[in-house]
Design an enzyme around this catalytic site. Structure first.
Site, PDB file in Angstrom:
ATOM      1  N   GLY B  34       1.070  -0.941  -0.165  1.00  0.00           N
ATOM      2  CA  GLY B  34      -0.089   0.199   0.013  1.00  0.00           C
ATOM      3  C   GLY B  34       0.540   1.065   0.509  1.00  0.00           C
ATOM      4  N   GLY B  39      -2.906   4.492   4.420  1.00  0.00           N
ATOM      5  CA  GLY B  39      -2.731   3.139   5.721  1.00  0.00           C
ATOM      6  C   GLY B  39      -2.172   2.241   6.654  1.00  0.00           C
ATOM      7  N   LYS B 169      -9.563   2.230   5.906  1.00  0.00           N
ATOM      8  CA  LYS B 169     -10.513   3.923   6.416  1.00  0.00           C
ATOM      9  C   LYS B 169     -11.826   3.298   6.742  1.00  0.00           C
ATOM     10  CE  LYS B 169      -6.496   6.133   4.679  1.00  0.00           C
ATOM     11  NZ  LYS B 169      -5.431   7.609   4.718  1.00  0.00           N
ATOM     12  N   GLY B 474      39.394   8.797 -32.691  1.00  0.00           N
ATOM     13  CA  GLY B 474      41.031   9.449 -33.000  1.00  0.00           C
ATOM     14  C   GLY B 474      42.189   9.551 -32.728  1.00  0.00           C
ATOM     15  N   SER B 545      35.407  -0.142 -28.895  1.00  0.00           N
ATOM     16  CA  SER B 545      34.707  -0.593 -27.954  1.00  0.00           C
ATOM     17  C   SER B 545      35.138  -0.303 -25.704  1.00  0.00           C
ATOM     18  CB  SER B 545      35.378  -2.171 -27.581  1.00  0.00           C
ATOM     19  OG  SER B 545      36.914  -1.716 -28.043  1.00  0.00           O
TER      20      SER B 545
END
Lengths: 300, 632
Positions: B34, B39, B169, B474, B545
C-alpha cells in the site's frame, strides 16, 4: 509424515544457512564476539553450522578495557570450548591517550569501538565480519541487510544497499571492500532468551540477579565493577539486587533492580517489563537518529 | 485507547508453562502493500502496539514525536513507529524495506514493510520474495486504484499464494457495507483477470483499530475473521514443500579430516532419510545417504527447511553449487531459459553483456537477451522494449555459460529464483524467475567437422590471434591497424582487418550508439573474430569498444593466449585536437549523442597485453611494436 517447525527451528536453519554462505564465499571471515547473549547465540549457531568441524574462522573481540570482569572470564572459556582462535584488539591510540567513559563521553565509543573495529579488520585483512545485531533492536537496524556492504573505509551507505531476495545473498566485492553479516537479524530479544533456555547456552552471570555494588549516575544504576570507578567524595557504593539486560562497558551500562535468578525468571521479567532493551544504553541517546549516524561511520 | 491484545496471564502465574507454549509457536512472514496514503504504516504500528511490542520508553518518544511531526493532531500517530531512517522522516516517505517483528501466543510474525510507489517496485519485490502472505491495502474512500493493480500483479509475479484484501479507513466512510461490497466486487473482477483466484477480504480501520484484533462492533454486517486472528490461523504451505521430491543445493563441503566428508546445505524441498538413493546434478552421479549429521546427533530423517550435513556411502564428486536430488526424481538441467526479470539497478540492462547469475548456491556467467516484451505494471499491457530500466519488468531469454539444474519458479522458488550481479560493480542488478527451459540448447547440436582449427592454421603456417585495438575515437586505431595488416601481409601472414566504421555499413548496420547497441556491436564482432581464428587467421580489430565487460567477454570467447588487447592510448584533449573526422566538434555542439569521451564513458583497460602511447610513438613505430609482440 510431515513435520511442522517451530519459529525457533526456522530461525536456526536460516541463521546456519547464512553462516555457511559467508564461509563459502568470503576469503577471510571473522566473528565479532562481544560476549553478550546475542554473541553467545551466534557462536552456538556457528558450532551447529560447521559440526563436526570447528567454526572455520576466528573470534574477534574489540576490547575497550572497560567491560565487566565477568565478561572477560567467559570470553576465553567460550572460545576454547568452541575450538576457535580468539583475537583481542585494543586500539593503541585509545590506550595511549587513556580514553575512558568517565572523561571522554562519546569519544570513548568512537575510539575504542568504531575506530578499534576498523583497525582490527584492516590489520587482519578480514573481508567479512559476523555481527550479532538484530533488526528489532533499533529503528535503523530494521532496514539493515543481512549482508551489509561496506566501502573501503568501512562506511555504510543506507541508500546504496543491495536488494536481498529469497535466500540469495550477494557476497561479491572488490578488493578492500568488506561485508558485515548479521546471521541473527530476524531474531527478537524473546527469541534469543527462549533459544538460550532451550539449548542450555552458557551466558555471563551478570544477566542474572545478584547483590552487586552500585551507584546512581544520570538516572542510570551503574555497577562499581572495579576501583577505576571515580566515586564522589564520601560516596559509598550501595549493595543492590541487580541484573543487566544488555552488556557493554560497565560504566555505560545501566542495571535493573531485579530478583530474577533463573532464565525463566529473567524471561518473565522481560515480558512484563515496560521499557525496551536498549533503554539502559547511554550510547544510543547521544542525539536523535544516533545509531544510524554511528553505523554510517562504521560502528557495526 | 483500544484493547490490548490478549495479555497473557500465564507470564505472571506460570512462566514455565508459558515458555512451553511459546516454544511451539509457528512463524508467518508477510508483506503489507500500500502507499503512505493507504494507512500502511499506521496499520503496522497498530499491530505492534496491540500485540504489546511497544515499550513505555518508545511510547513516550512516540507521543512526543506525534505532537511534533505527526499528522494525526493530538492523537498518537502510529505511522511514526515504523518510518525509520532520518532521511525518510524528512521526506515523509518510506524508501526501503524494513522488517518488523511481533508475536502472539500462536505465531511469531515478520512483516516486510515496503513503499508502494512505482519507483519502489524493486523494494516491494524484495520484501515479497520471502513472504508467505500479502496484505493488500485499499483506501475505502478511493477503491481499486492503479497502485492496487500494480501491487496485486507483483504479488502474483512473486508467487505469494495467501492474499488478504484489507479495505482500510472504513471509519472515514461511515462503516458503510455497500461501499465495501462494491470495492470487493471491483477487486474480484480484476484479481481473477490476473490469476489471483483466492483471497480473503476484510473491512478494517488501522487508525481506530476496527477488525484488527477482534471483530468490530462498528461493522456488525461483517462476519469474516478480524485481521490478526486470520494471520494467526492461516495455513502456511511450508509443509507442502516436504511432499515434493528431495532437493538440496550444496552450500559447503565439510572436510575437517580425512575420515569425514559431509555436504552442508538447507533442504529446499522434500524429505531425506538414511539409506535413501540420491543423485548429484549436473554430474548425474548416484550414491546413497549414510548419515545425516547435526551437532545434536545423527538424524534418521530430515525435511525441507532444515539445515543439515549429509554424508554419502560412496566417494563421488560433489561440491558447492551442485544439487543433491532424489535419485529417481532429478530436476531438469539446461543452459537456456525463458525468465521474468525485474530490473533493480540505475544502469539499464544490457542485452548480450555477461552478468553473474546466482541461483541456489551456484554462481555462473550468463547473458540476457533483448526483452520479448516489457510489462506495464499499471495496466498489465505488453510493450515492445530493447532493454529494461530501473523497476521495469520484462520477459527475456537467459543463457548461462554451463548447464545448471533448476525448476520452474512456480514449482520451486529456491531452484527457480535467481539474481543477476554486475561483474564490474558487484551490485545486485536484477531478480529473475525461470519460466521454463528453452529446448533449443538440447536441439541445436555442434556439428563436428573433419578439418580442425589446427588444420586451418597449419596450412597457413601461423598461429591464429586477435589483435584487439581499443581506444578513443581519433586515437589512431584504424591508421595503426591498417599499417599492421600491410606489414603482416608483406610477411606472408594471412590476416583480416575488422574496422568499426566498415562493419557498421553491413553486419551491424541495424545498430546505433546506445549502450545496449554498443554491447551487441562488440558481441557480433567477437563472434566473427572467433570464426576467423577458427579459420586460422590473424584478426586485427579497430573498435572503440568502450566497456571493459565486453572486451572481457570477447577475451573469454577465444583460446587462451590468442586475445591480445592493445590500448591505443591518447588523452581526450589530444584526440579532440586531432578530430580527423570532425566528430568531436559535432558532439560538443550537441549534434551527436552518446559520443565516447563526451557524453558516454570510456573504460580504459586495466591490464592490457600492450599499451601504445600515441603521444610518444608514431603510427609506424606503434605498428612495429605490435608486430614484435605478436611474432617475437
Amino acid at each position: 509424515m510431515t513435520q511442522s517447525f517451530t519459529h525457533l527451528r526456522r530461525l536456526e536453519a536460516e541463521s546456519i544457512h547464512i553462516l555457511r554462505e559467508v564461509v563459502a564465499e568470503a576469503e577471510r571471515p571473522v566473528m565479532l564476539y562481544s560476549i553478550g547473549k546475542d554473541s553467545a547465540v551466534m557462536l552456538h549457531l556457528a558450532k551447529k553450522a560447521f559440526y563436526p568441524a570447528p567454526p572455520p574462522f576466528p573470534l574477534l573481540h574489540v576490547d575497550t578495557t572497560w567491560k565487566f570482569r565477568d565478561m572477560y572470564a567467559l570470553r576465553s572459556k567460550a572460545a576454547e570450548e568452541a575450538g576457535m582462535e580468539l583475537l583481542v584488539y585494543q586500539n593503541p591510540e585509545a590506550k595511549a591517550r587513556g580514553i575512558n567513559p568517565f572523561d571522554h563521553g562519546p569519544l570513548h565509543t568512537d575510539m575504542w569501538k568504531t575506530e578499534g573495529l576498523k583497525q582490527a579488520l584492516d590489520l587482519h585483512g578480514f573481508d567479512a565480519a559476523f555481527g550479532g545485531a538484530r533488526r528489532d533492536e533499533e529503528k535503523s537496524r530494521a532496514k539493515e541487510r543481512v549482508f551489509s556492504f561496506r566501502s573501503t573505509n568501512h562506511r555504510w551507505d543506507p541508500k546504496n544497499q543491495r536488494p536481498e531476495l529469497w535466500h540469495l545473498y550477494n557476497a561479491r566485492k572488490a578488493k578492500g571492500e568488506s561485508m558485515r553479516v548479521f546471521p541473527i537479524s530476524n531474531w527478537t530479544e524473546l527469541d534469543i532468551w527462549q533459544y538460550i533456555h532451550l539449548e542450555g547456552i552458557e551466558i555471563v552471570p551478570l544477566y542474572f540477579s545478584a547483590p552487586r555494588p552500585t551507584v546512581e549516575r544520570d538516572g542510570l544504576t551503574l555497577m562499581v565493577d572495579d576501583d577505576r570507578f571515580p566515586l564522589n567524595t564520601g560516596e559509598v557504593p550501595v549493595m543492590k539486587s541487580i541484573r543487566f539486560r544488555t552488556l557493554g562497558c560497565y560504566p555505560l551500562t545501566g542495571a535493573v533492580e531485579s530478583t530474577a535468578k533463573t532464565l525463566p525468571e529473567v524471561i518473565q521479567e522481560m515480558l512484563l517489563t515496560t521499557t525496551s532493551e536498549r533503554q539502559g544504553r547511554a550510547i544510543d541517546k547521544d542525539q536523535a537518529a544516533s545509531m544510524e549516524k554511528k553505523k554510517q561511520e562504521g560502528y557495526f | 485507547m483500544s484493547q490490548i491484545y490478549k495479555t497473557d496471564e500465564l507470564i505472571a502465574s506460570d512462566i514455565d508453562a508459558y515458555l512451553e507454549v511459546h516454544q511451539h509457536k509457528t512463524m508467518l512472514r508477510f508483506i503489507t502493500c500500500g502507499s503512505v496514503d493507504d494507512g500502511k504504516s499506521t496499520l503496522i504500528g497498530r499491530l505492534l502496539y496491540d500485540s504489546k511490542m511497544i515499550f513505555e520508553d518508545q511510547l513516550a518518544a512516540l507521543e512526543a514525536d506525534s505532537k511534533k511531526v505527526g499528522t494525526q493532531g493530538q492523537e498518537i500517530d502510529f505511522a511514526l513507529l515504523v518510518d525509520g531512517l532520518a532521511a525518510e522522516r524528512e521526506q515523509g516517505i518510506t524508501i526501503d524495506v524494513a522488517y518488523r517483528f511481533f508475536a502472539t501466543e500462536k505465531r511469531k510474525f515478520i512483516v516486510a514493510d515496503t513503499p508502494g510507489h512505482e519507483q519502489y517496485t524493486r523494494n516491494m519485490v524484495t520484501g515479497a520474495s520471502t513472504a508467505d502472505l500479502a496484505v493488500i491495502l485499499i483506501d475505502a474512500r478511493k477503491g481499486v486504484l492503479t497502485q492496487t493493480r500494480r501491487h496485486s500483479y507483483l504479488v502474483k509475479l512473486i508467487g505469494i499464494k495467501n492474499v488478504v484484501l484489507a479495505v482500510n479507513k472504513m471509519d472515514l466512510v461511515g462503516y458503510d457495507q455497500t461501499i465495501y461490497d462494491s470495492i470487493v466486487a471491483d477487486y474480484t473482477a480484476f484479481a481473477t483477470s490476473i490469476g489471483i483466484t483466492n483471497f480473503t477480504a476484510m473491512p478494517i480501520s488501522g487508525f481506530k483499530g476496527d477488525n484488527i484484533t477482534a471483530n468490530s462492533e462498528n461493522m456488525p454486517w461483517y462476519h469474516g475473521p478480524a485481521l490478526l486472528p486470520h494471520l494467526e490461523t492461516v495455513e502456511v504451505d511450508a509443509t507442502s514443500d516436504q511432499a515434493k521430491p528431495f532437493r538440496m543445493p550444496v552450500q559447503w563441503v565439510n572436510r575437517p579430516n580425512l575420515d569425514f566428508r559431509g555436504f552442508a546445505g538447507l533442504i529446499a524441498t522434500g524429505t531425506i532419510a538414511q539409506g535413501d538413493q540420491i543423485r548429484v546434478l549436473p554430474s548425474g552421479k548416484t550414491s546413497h545417504i549414510s548419515r545425516i549429521v547435526t551437532l545434536d546427533g545423527d538424524l534418521p530423517q530430515a525435511v525441507a527447511g532444515q539445515s543439515v550435513t549429509l554424508c554419502f556411502a560412496d566417494e563421488i564428486d560433489c561440491s558447492r553449487g551442485q544439487l543433491i536430488t532424489a535419485a529417481g526424481a532429478p530436476t531438469e538441467v539446461s543452459d537456456q531459459f525463458e525468465t521474468a526479470i525485474v530490473w533493480m539497478d540505475e544502469a539499464e540492462m544490457l542485452p548480450g553483456r555477461p552478468y553473474w547469475l546466482k541461483i541456489g548456491t551456484q554462481t555462473v556467467s550468463a547473458t540476457v537477451g533483448q526483452p520479448k516484451y516489457q510489462v506495464n505494471v499499471n495496466t498489465m499491457e505488453h510493450l515492445a522494449a530493447k532493454t529494461l530500466d530501473l523497476n521495469a519488468i520484462g520477459v527475456c531469454n537467459v543463457t548461462t555459460d554451463r548447464a545448471i539444474p533448476f525448476e520452474a519458479y512456480g514449482d520451486n522458488h529456491d531452484l527457480g529464483g535467481f539474481i543477476l550481479i554486475d561483474k564490474m560493480t558487484n551490485a545486485t542488478v536484477a531478480a529473475g524467475m525461470i519460466h521454463f527451459s528453452l529446448r533449443r540448447a538440447q536441439n541445436v547440436h555442434w556439428q563436428a567437422t573433419d578439418i580442425s582449427r589446427e588444420n586451418h592454421a597449419g596450412i597457413k603456417n601461423q598461429k591464429p590471434a586477435v589483435l584487439w585495438l581499443t581506444g578513443l575515437s581519433g586515437a589512431g586505431k584504424s591508421t595503426i591497424a591498417n599499417i599492421v595488416e600491410r606489414k603482416l601481409a608483406r610477411m606472408n601472414r594471412h590476416t583480416f582487418l575488422l574496422d568499426g566504421d566498415n562493419v557498421r555499413h553491413g553486419l551491424n548496420k541495424d545498430l546505433g550508439f546506445t549502450d545496449v547497441d554498443r554491447v551487441e556491436n562488440i558481441r557480433r564482432v567477437g563472434e566473427v573474430a572467433k570464426l576467423m581464428t577458427d579459420a586460422g587467421l590473424i584478426v586485427i580489430t579497430a573498435f572503440i569498444s568502450p566497456f571493459r565487460a565486453e572486451r572481457d567477454m570477447v577475451r573469454a570467447m577465444m583460446q587462451p593466449g590468442e586475445f591480445i588487447e592493445v590500448h591505443i592510448d591518447t588523452t581526450l584533449d589530444e584526440a579532440e585536437k586531432r578530430d580527423v573526422k570532425g566528430l568531436y566538434k559535432k558532439a560538443r555542439a550537441g549534434q551527436l549523442k552518446n559520443f565516447t569521451g563526451i557524453d558516454s564513458p570510456y573504460e580504459a583497460p586495466e591490464t592490457p597485453e600492450m599499451r601504445i602511447d600515441t603521444t610518444k610513438l608514431s603510427a609506424e613505430q606503434a605498428a612495429d611494436a605490435i608486430i614484435a609482440r605478436l611474432i617475437p
